[in-house]
Design an enzyme around this catalytic site. Structure first.
Site: not given
Ligand code: AMP
Ligand code: SF4
Length: 456
Positions: A10, A110-111, A244, A390, A443, A446
């Site tokens: 988002c 967002n998240g 991220c 993710c 992070c 993924c």
């Protein structure tokens, strides 16, 4: 296990201290449209009431002058949302507005929380009734049910119970609040426009409205803005940073400053590093527009192989990735891109994209370029193979659908029909961000499957 709001990614924004604040938030959301195209909403306040408008669709389609004029007041927050089918209903659109013991509150997030499921179960068992499947609602219930008797203590109490990726904007009748999780997973920046303050997921939103970028909201920081000014505090235990890295690879706009660095520069460096790791001889480097452009420029600069816009994009359709069904997704690549035949004919071509998810896009593009007469087609990707989904707010499909989770690079080459496929190495990617492998604050789950925060 059901995971609520699993596939949310988002864009959020907030403004305090500007007449017709909703208009500014509208523009911010417009600049952040790439972060979510499913629904958009704005909540505003004139100090007495909170007004809200949210709908499915794109920002520019939803709002018009008349709708914006009803969003009165000097402060507002907004949200762009993307999520896959199943979850895509207006009920789950944000901001969420509630009336409770502390007055009215609007919140946008967002998240993804990793412990939303557990908290929700506990709350439901003790009588809470939920109206949506959003993580955002969990936060509101925690505030409402806190043992503390004022808003700020209840907020802090609620925040220390949640875990995961959360960049949040909240609006009360006389206050705008911005919050970033202590791992700093998703971005959130603070800007200024004359006497007003602006909060946004990315700084490209500030540029559009002529606001100045002040700084990032720090990991674990809560910023409160009211008529007296700005206050900030840190209610969380300090955590290891986990920005991220996908924000740099794909998600953020190249003209934004994210995690303290310009996305363009990092993405360009990914391309440069990819070229250093490559020994392919070719006549030209072609980006997949728009996602591969900046990395392809970096690759071309480093390798000396000329950059050409060999694929032309129709800008008036959405991203193929968001099309709901497989059949439309296949069709989508063709609607979206067309090769420049005379340029490509008889040439050895390097095609650059930022990532391979399911492999559908690469396969279509490679076939298309070969059909246009290319002699060789080499696919190069400016990030490592995505092997894991993710859980922190970027929309990726399930593990099974991720081609690199079950296929070797050679198998991916065969599937995509390329002459060769090369990914950027993990070490190379980290190096290209300017950090050492030991000290980097990212992070990488993924690519590695090493999830910094476990689902609870
Ligand atoms: P695919 O066809 O599934 O392999 O998708 C690859 C394309 O999707 C690439 O061009 C990427 O730029 C783009 N992409 C990567 N991650 C995402 C994401 N989370 N949401 C939307 N598009 C993405
Ligand atoms: Fe970003 Fe990947 Fe970590 Fe998700 S798993 S937060 S996409 S780096």
């Amino acid at each position: 296990m059901t995971m609520f709001g699993l596939r949310e990614k988002c864009g959020i924004a907030g403004v305090f201290g500007y007449p017709e604040a909703a208009n500014l938030v509208y523009l911010c959301l417009y600049a952040l449209q790439h972060r979510g195209q499913e629904s958009a909403g704005i909540a505003s306040t004139d100090g007495r009431d909170i007004y809200i408008k949210k709908e499915m669709g794109l920002v520019a389609e939803i709002f018009n002058e008349e709708k914006l004029s009803r969003l009165k007041g000097f402060a507002a927050i907004g949200h762009n949302r993307y999520s896959t089918t199943g979850e895509s209903t207006l009920k789950n659109a944000q901001p969420l507005v509630v009336n409770f013991k502390y007055g009215s509150l609007a919140i946008a997030h967002n998240g993804n929380l990793v412990n939303a499921h557990t908290i929700r179960k506990e709350l439901e068992e003790t009588g809470s009734i939920f109206q949506s499947t959003m993580d955002t609602e969990v936060i509101v219930h925690l505030i409402a049910r806190s043992k503390y008797s004022n808003f700020r203590d209840s907020l802090n109490d609620a925040l220390t119970k949640i875990k995961g990726a959360f960049s949040i904007v909240m609006l009360k009748e006389n206050e705008l609040i911005g919050i970033r999780d202590p791992w700093g997973i998703r971005p959130l920046a603070l800007g200024r426009l004359k006497n007003a303050y602006v909060i946004a997921s990315e700084t490209c939103a500030f540029d559009l409205i002529g606001a100045e970028y002040v700084r990032d909201i720090k990991p674990g920081e809560v910023i409160s803005i009211n008529e007296k000014g700005v206050e900030s505090w840190f209610p969380f235990e300090e955590q290891e940073l986990k920005h991220c890295i996908f924000e740099y690879i794909y998600f953020s706009r190249p003209d934004s400053i994210v995690f303290g660095k310009e996305v363009y520069e990092i993405r360009f460096n990914f391309g440069r590093q990819l070229a250093r790791e490559s020994d392919t001889e070719a006549d030209m480097v072609i980006p997949v527009p728009d996602s591969g452009i900046v990395a392809a420029l970096g690759f071309s600069r480093e390798s000396g192989i000329p950059f050409e816009l060999g694929l032309i994009r129709n800008h008036y359709i959405g991203r193929t990735f968001i099309e709901p069904s497989e059949s439309i997704r296949h069709f989508g690549v063709k609607i979206k891109l067309n090769p420049v035949r005379e340029l490509i004919k008889g040439k050895r071509v390097i095609v650059i994209d930022d990532s391979i998810v399911r492999g559908t896009t690469s396969r279509k593009i490679i076939k298309m370029i070969r059909a246009a007469g290319a002699k060789e087609v080499h696919m190069k990707i400016s990030s490592p193979p995505i092997t894991h989904p993710c859980f922190y707010g970027i929309d990726t499909p399930t593990r099974r659908e991720l081609i690199a989770s079950s296929h070797t690079v050679e198998e991916i080459r065969k599937y995509t029909t390329a002459d060769s496929v090369q990914y950027l190495s993990l070490e190379g990617m980290i190096k290209a961000t300017g950090y050492t492998e030991k000290e980097h604050p990212f992070c990488l789950a993924c690519f590695t499957g090493k999830y910094p925060l476990k689902f609870q």
